[in-house]
Design a protein around this motif. Structure first.
Motif, mmCIF file in Angstrom:
data_model
loop_
_atom_site.group_PDB
_atom_site.id
_atom_site.type_symbol
_atom_site.label_atom_id
_atom_site.label_comp_id
_atom_site.label_asym_id
_atom_site.label_seq_id
_atom_site.Cartn_x
_atom_site.Cartn_y
_atom_site.Cartn_z
ATOM 1 N N GLU A 72 17.796 25.838 2.154
ATOM 2 C CA GLU A 72 18.682 24.468 2.115
ATOM 3 C C GLU A 72 17.440 23.376 1.898
ATOM 4 O O GLU A 72 16.278 23.456 2.152
ATOM 5 N N ARG A 73 17.985 22.458 1.176
ATOM 6 C CA ARG A 73 17.148 21.204 0.930
ATOM 7 C C ARG A 73 17.133 20.152 2.051
ATOM 8 O O ARG A 73 18.087 19.856 2.428
ATOM 9 N N LEU A 74 16.016 19.720 2.448
ATOM 10 C CA LEU A 74 15.813 18.812 3.514
ATOM 11 C C LEU A 74 15.030 17.786 3.060
ATOM 12 O O LEU A 74 13.912 17.800 2.941
ATOM 13 N N PRO A 75 15.551 16.624 2.886
ATOM 14 C CA PRO A 75 14.922 15.327 2.626
ATOM 15 C C PRO A 75 14.131 14.601 3.543
ATOM 16 O O PRO A 75 14.359 14.847 4.939
ATOM 17 N N THR A 76 13.007 14.334 3.290
ATOM 18 C CA THR A 76 12.075 13.616 4.207
ATOM 19 C C THR A 76 11.283 12.589 3.480
ATOM 20 O O THR A 76 11.485 12.473 2.290
ATOM 21 N N ARG A 77 10.320 12.027 4.195
ATOM 22 C CA ARG A 77 9.412 11.211 3.589
ATOM 23 C C ARG A 77 8.068 10.907 4.435
ATOM 24 O O ARG A 77 8.326 11.337 5.288
ATOM 25 N N ASP A 78 7.184 10.825 3.657
ATOM 26 C CA ASP A 78 5.843 10.327 4.569
ATOM 27 C C ASP A 78 5.366 8.917 4.667
ATOM 28 O O ASP A 78 5.441 8.194 3.585
ATOM 29 N N ARG A 79 5.357 8.660 5.800
ATOM 30 C CA ARG A 79 4.780 7.196 6.341
ATOM 31 C C ARG A 79 3.576 7.001 5.838
ATOM 32 O O ARG A 79 2.713 7.698 5.624
ATOM 33 N N VAL A 80 3.477 5.719 5.197
ATOM 34 C CA VAL A 80 1.963 5.245 4.904
ATOM 35 C C VAL A 80 1.120 4.707 6.272
ATOM 36 O O VAL A 80 -0.058 4.951 6.070
ATOM 37 N N SER A 81 1.828 4.270 6.964
ATOM 38 C CA SER A 81 0.785 4.209 8.435
ATOM 39 C C SER A 81 1.597 4.643 9.608
ATOM 40 O O SER A 81 2.463 5.348 9.395
ATOM 41 N N CYS A 82 0.645 4.492 10.723
ATOM 42 C CA CYS A 82 1.100 5.171 11.895
ATOM 43 C C CYS A 82 1.752 4.146 12.897
ATOM 44 O O CYS A 82 1.391 2.871 12.873
ATOM 45 N N VAL A 141 0.810 -1.226 -0.080
ATOM 46 C CA VAL A 141 -0.041 0.107 0.041
ATOM 47 C C VAL A 141 0.863 1.287 -0.031
ATOM 48 O O VAL A 141 1.894 1.362 0.965
ATOM 49 N N GLY A 142 0.713 2.018 -1.034
ATOM 50 C CA GLY A 142 1.568 3.502 -0.905
ATOM 51 C C GLY A 142 2.766 3.144 -1.659
ATOM 52 O O GLY A 142 3.459 2.285 -1.896
ATOM 53 N N THR A 143 3.313 4.256 -1.695
ATOM 54 C CA THR A 143 4.806 4.622 -2.218
ATOM 55 C C THR A 143 5.958 4.843 -1.245
ATOM 56 O O THR A 143 5.374 4.991 -0.030
ATOM 57 N N PRO A 144 7.226 4.802 -1.684
ATOM 58 C CA PRO A 144 8.077 5.128 -0.520
ATOM 59 C C PRO A 144 7.954 6.474 0.100
ATOM 60 O O PRO A 144 8.326 6.856 1.390
ATOM 61 N N GLY A 145 7.200 7.434 -0.621
ATOM 62 C CA GLY A 145 6.825 8.865 -0.180
ATOM 63 C C GLY A 145 7.993 9.909 0.000
ATOM 64 O O GLY A 145 7.799 10.803 0.882
ATOM 65 N N PHE A 146 9.149 9.704 -0.646
ATOM 66 C CA PHE A 146 10.384 10.524 -0.680
ATOM 67 C C PHE A 146 9.878 11.945 -1.000
ATOM 68 O O PHE A 146 9.352 11.970 -2.143
ATOM 69 N N ARG A 147 10.309 12.988 -0.350
ATOM 70 C CA ARG A 147 10.186 14.193 -1.125
ATOM 71 C C ARG A 147 11.073 15.161 -0.273
ATOM 72 O O ARG A 147 11.738 14.741 0.720
ATOM 73 N N GLU A 148 11.201 16.398 -0.678
ATOM 74 C CA GLU A 148 12.127 17.357 -0.248
ATOM 75 C C GLU A 148 11.400 18.706 0.233
ATOM 76 O O GLU A 148 10.499 19.188 -0.432
ATOM 77 N N LEU A 149 11.802 19.293 1.435
ATOM 78 C CA LEU A 149 11.404 20.416 1.810
ATOM 79 C C LEU A 149 12.384 21.468 1.851
ATOM 80 O O LEU A 149 13.533 21.225 1.689
ATOM 81 N N THR A 150 12.001 22.735 1.808
ATOM 82 C CA THR A 150 13.046 23.920 1.607
ATOM 83 C C THR A 150 13.025 24.519 3.096
ATOM 84 O O THR A 150 11.985 24.981 3.620
ATOM 85 N N ARG A 201 0.892 13.151 9.904
ATOM 86 C CA ARG A 201 0.175 14.107 10.548
ATOM 87 C C ARG A 201 1.006 15.063 11.065
ATOM 88 O O ARG A 201 0.479 16.212 11.625
ATOM 89 N N LEU A 202 2.049 15.071 10.822
ATOM 90 C CA LEU A 202 3.158 16.251 11.041
ATOM 91 C C LEU A 202 3.331 17.261 10.222
ATOM 92 O O LEU A 202 3.541 16.920 8.969
ATOM 93 N N CYS A 203 2.933 18.557 10.550
ATOM 94 C CA CYS A 203 3.106 19.616 9.518
ATOM 95 C C CYS A 203 4.480 19.779 8.966
ATOM 96 O O CYS A 203 5.493 19.571 9.553
ATOM 97 N N ASP A 204 4.584 20.441 7.657
ATOM 98 C CA ASP A 204 5.965 20.557 7.225
ATOM 99 C C ASP A 204 6.609 21.573 7.968
ATOM 100 O O ASP A 204 7.930 21.374 8.055
ATOM 101 N N ALA A 205 5.926 22.625 8.588
ATOM 102 C CA ALA A 205 6.681 23.676 9.446
ATOM 103 C C ALA A 205 7.528 22.803 10.399
ATOM 104 O O ALA A 205 8.732 23.019 10.887
ATOM 105 N N GLU A 206 6.758 22.009 11.065
ATOM 106 C CA GLU A 206 7.624 21.043 12.488
ATOM 107 C C GLU A 206 8.387 20.247 11.773
ATOM 108 O O GLU A 206 9.585 20.205 12.347
ATOM 109 N N ARG A 207 8.425 19.728 10.718
ATOM 110 C CA ARG A 207 9.565 18.910 9.756
ATOM 111 C C ARG A 207 10.564 19.604 9.729
ATOM 112 O O ARG A 207 11.705 19.352 9.845
ATOM 113 N N VAL A 208 10.541 20.919 9.249
ATOM 114 C CA VAL A 208 11.679 21.657 8.718
ATOM 115 C C VAL A 208 12.537 22.081 9.975
ATOM 116 O O VAL A 208 13.543 21.825 9.978
#
Length: 324
Positions: free
Chosen positions: A246-256, A232-241, A273-280
Motif C-alpha cells: 500500500e502507498r502511504l503518503p507522508t512528508r518531512d518537516r523542515v523544522s522541529c 527554507v526547504g521544500t514541502p517534503g511530500f513523499r510516499e512510503l510503501t 528524526r522519525l525512521c521510515d519503519a516507524e512512520r509506516v
C-alpha cells in the motif's frame, strides 16, 4: 503538534461580501472549527476576552505574555510537566501561524486571489478559534472578474501570483518572528523553516478536507521549490510503501516542532528524526483506525435508517458536540 485545542463546531457567521469571502465560506463547510469573518469598513478590531492582535503579539509585550500563558498552562494541565520557555513560545507561534497562513494561502488555492494582510489587519481568539480580518488589497490575475476592484493589484501570471503568496506571508509573519523569535531561541533559517512548515501543513490539511490532496500538494511544491528566500526547504511530500504494497503518503518537516519535549510518545509523525519503519507502522495504524471508524459509522447509519421514525436518536443533547 496539534494546530488547535479541541473545540466544538460552533455556528459560522456569514462572511462579509468580499473578493476572498468565497474562500471563508468553503472553509466553513469543510473545517467549521476555524471561523473567519471580515470587519466592515471602519469597524474597530475586536478587543477584550481572549482576542489578541497580530500587531500586539509582534510587540512582544504584555499581550504576548498573556497569549503564551495559555500554552504554558495547557501543557502543565495536559502533560503534568513544566515546559521550557522556548517550547511554550514555539507552540504559541505555531498556533497563530497555522491559521494565519491559511488566510493567505486558501484564497490563493480556491479563488486565485492573494490578500495582503499586515500585522495590524488580523485578530485572533484562540480558545474559540476565531479570526477577524480587515478588507485589504489583494493580488489577482488579469482575467480575474475582480481585476477591476478598487483594491485589486493585477499581476501577470501564475508565478507572479505565487510570488505574491510568499511575499504576503513574509510581510505578515515577519514582525511576529522579530518579536517572538528570541523567546523561541531560534534565528534566521530555523525561524523561516518553521514558517515553511506552517504554510505546508495548514494548506495540505485543508486541501485533503476539500478532497484535493494531489492538486494542493502540486501547488505547494510549485510555491516552495526550495530556492525562494526567506523560506527554507521544500514541502517534503513523499510516499512510503507498506508491507502489503500500500502507498502511504507522508512528508518531512523542515523544522522541529518540539513536541518530543513532552514525552517520547509525542514525536510527531513528520519529524525528520522519525525512521521510515516507524512512520509506516504509524500510518498503517491510522489507516486501520480510520477504516474501523468508517465501518462503525456506516453500520450506525444503516441501523438508523431501519429504525422506526419515533427513535429519539435525532436532535438529542447526546448527539451535540461537547463544549470546548
Amino acid at each position: 503538534m496539534l494546530h488547535s485545542p479541541q473545540l466544538s463546531a460552533l455556528p459560522v457567521p456569514a462572511p462579509a461580501a468580499s473578493p476572498v469571502g468565497a474562500a471563508w465560506e468553503r472553509l466553513a463547510e469543510v473545517f467549521p472549527e476555524l471561523r473567519v469573518t471580515e470587519l466592515a469598513a471602519g469597524e474597530p478590531g475586536p478587543v477584550g476576552g481572549d482576542w489578541v492582535s497580530a500587531a500586539g503579539l509582534a510587540r512582544a509585550g504584555a499581550e504576548l505574555d498573556a497569549y503564551l500563558r495559555w500554552d504554558h498552562e495547557q501543557i502543565e494541565r495536559d502533560y503534568g510537566r513544566t515546559p521550557r520557555p522556548d517550547v511554550v513560545a514555539s507552540f504559541g507561534f505555531h498556533r497563530y501561524a497555522w491559521p494565519a497562513c491559511l488566510l493567505i494561502t486558501l484564497p490563493w488555492l480556491l479563488v486565485r486571489r492573494v490578500p495582503r494582510y499586515g500585522a495590524g489587519d488580523v485578530y485572533f481568539d484562540r480558545p474559540r478559534y476565531r479570526m477577524a480580518v480587515r478588507s485589504v488589497p489583494f493580488a489577482c490575475l488579469p482575467d480575474d472578474p475582480e481585476a477591476g476592484h478598487p483594491l485589486a493589484v493585477v499581476v501577470p501570471d501564475e508565478e507572479a501570483l505565487r510570488a505574491e503568496v510568499r511575499s504576503a506571508v513574509a510581510t505578515h509573519l515577519g514582525p511576529l518572528l522579530d518579536g517572538i523569535g528570541p523567546r523561541m531561541r531560534r534565528r534566521g533559517r530555523a525561524l523561516w523553516g518553521m514558517v515553511t512548515d506552517e504554510i505546508v501543513e495548514g494548506l495540505a490539511y485543508v486541501g485533503e478536507l476539500l478532497g484535493e490532496r494531489a492538486r494542493t500538494a502540486a501547488e505547494l511544491e510549485a510555491l516552495l521549490p526550495g530556492t525562494t528566500k526567506p523560506y527554507v526547504g521544500t514541502p517534503g511530500f513523499r510516499e512510503l510503501t507498506g508491507p502489503d504494497g500500500e502507498r502511504l503518503p507522508t512528508r518531512d518537516r523542515v523544522s522541529c516542532c518540539l513536541s518530543y519535549t513532552l514525552g517520547a510518545e509525542e514525536i510527531c509523525g513528520t519529524c525528520p528524526r522519525l525512521c521510515d519503519a516507524e512512520r509506516v507502522a504509524r500510518l498503517r495504524a491510522e489507516r486501520l483506525a480510520a477504516e474501523e471508524t468508517t465501518g462503525r459509522d456506516a453500520q450506525a447509519e444503516e441501523a438508523t435508517a431501519r429504525a422506526p421514525e419515533e427513535t429519539p436518536a435525532r436532535g438529542t443533547r447526546a448527539a451535540e458536540p461537547a463544549a470546548a
